[in-house]
Design an enzyme around this catalytic site. Structure first.
Site: not given
Ligand code: GUN
Length: 297
Positions: A55, A99, A122
């Protein structure tokens, strides 16, 4: 025999990233605004570390500013909430991403609710979830938003067609059902949500014009469970042992790809299908948040 058109998520996601990069350059030139995305990474889960690195790289590609704070596994929840509060009022930060998963002792719901809905790129905050359900403009969660974008950019009509979603998670199943149910362009589908409690899953999957599978289980859908001409979107990413590979495993989805290819008109591969779309949509959400900060809406 393979008949299905392979939907190129990798290529489409790159196009989206390039679009976001170009729009970002324009935003910066016209308004002096640089989209900013903040990451919070707790503990040392290698998968989470790798996701956050990907990311960060995408931010760099798009010309965003990004910052990552890491906290130890034994962090106290109050420290997480305090960090989020700081970002909530920082005008240079337009998106906040914690995350997941978080350690057991931290209340994930409380953490998500601490993020300002205006910076919740998100799309997990209950305010954004609620807005999606009632058809108001909202940040859409990145994976389901990516699925809709894949269908639109592949010219796959959803209006009036029967979409069957297998899986009911908050991250994929529930939001994709709500997105495609909207009375809106790129949606307007007839939606069924099936899940692990269905005694005869094939009864539902066989009726799908578009089948979206997000169970996290290998071979959830096999060739005998779909009708000819179905469009299949495979959201799963599973490791299966494979001694012929250097790493000792390969990635497969939730669908028996080889088998279903013989009947489907189009299908997303794993890897290279839905996966890369998630980060592309995160970039798009962050750009939109930065854009919105100008108008103050
Ligand atoms: N962990 C697995 N997928 C995601 C996601 O799309 N966003 C976040 N913040 N954590 C994750």
């Amino acid at each position: 025999m393979q008949n299905a058109k392979i939907i190129d998520g990798k290529g489409i996601s790159l196009t989206i990233r390039e679009e976001v990069r170009d729009m970002t350059a324009e935003l910066r030139a016209k308004h002096g605004v640089i989209p900013g995305l903040a990451f919070l990474l707790v503990g040392d889960n290698p998968a989470s570390q790798s996701y956050v690195r990907s990311k960060e790289r995408a931010c760099e590609f798009c010309g965003f500013h990004s910052t990552t704070v890491t906290m130890p596994e034994n962090v106290v929840e109050a420290d997480i909430l305090a960090r989020i509060d700081t970002w909530n009022i920082d005008p240079d930060i337009h998106g906040i991403l914690v995350q997941l998963p978080l350690p057991e002792h931290v209340d994930e719901d409380r953490v998500i609710e601490a993020i300002s809905p205006r910076k919740d790129v998100d799309g997990f905050h209950p305010v954004n979830v609620g807005k999606l359900v009632i058809g108001q403009e909202a940040f859409l969660p990145c994976t389901p938003a990516g699925i809709q974008e894949l269908l639109v950019r592949s010219d796959i009509e959803t209006a009036g067609r029967h979409v069957v979603v297998v899986g009911r998670s908050n991250i994929v199943g529930k939001p994709i059902a709500n997105i495609l149910l909207q009375k809106a362009a790129g949606a307007n589908a007839i939606v069924t949500v099936a899940h692990s409690a269905a005694p005869d899953l094939a009864r539902f999957t066989r009726d799908a014009d578009i089948l979206i599978v997000a169970t996290g289980r290998v071979n959830t859908v096999t060739a005998d469970m779909v009708k000819d001409g179905v469009v299949v979107v495979d959201v799963g990413i599973n490791r299966v042992e494979d001694s012929t590979r250097e790493k000792g495993y390969r990635l497969v989805g939730d669908v028996d790809f080889e088998g279903v290819c013989s009947r489907a008109s189009a299908i997303t591969p794993v890897p290279g299908g839905v996966g890369p779309m998630t980060i592309a949509m995160l970039m798009k959400n962050t750009y939109r948040s930065a854009l919105r900060s100008i108008s103050g809406r």
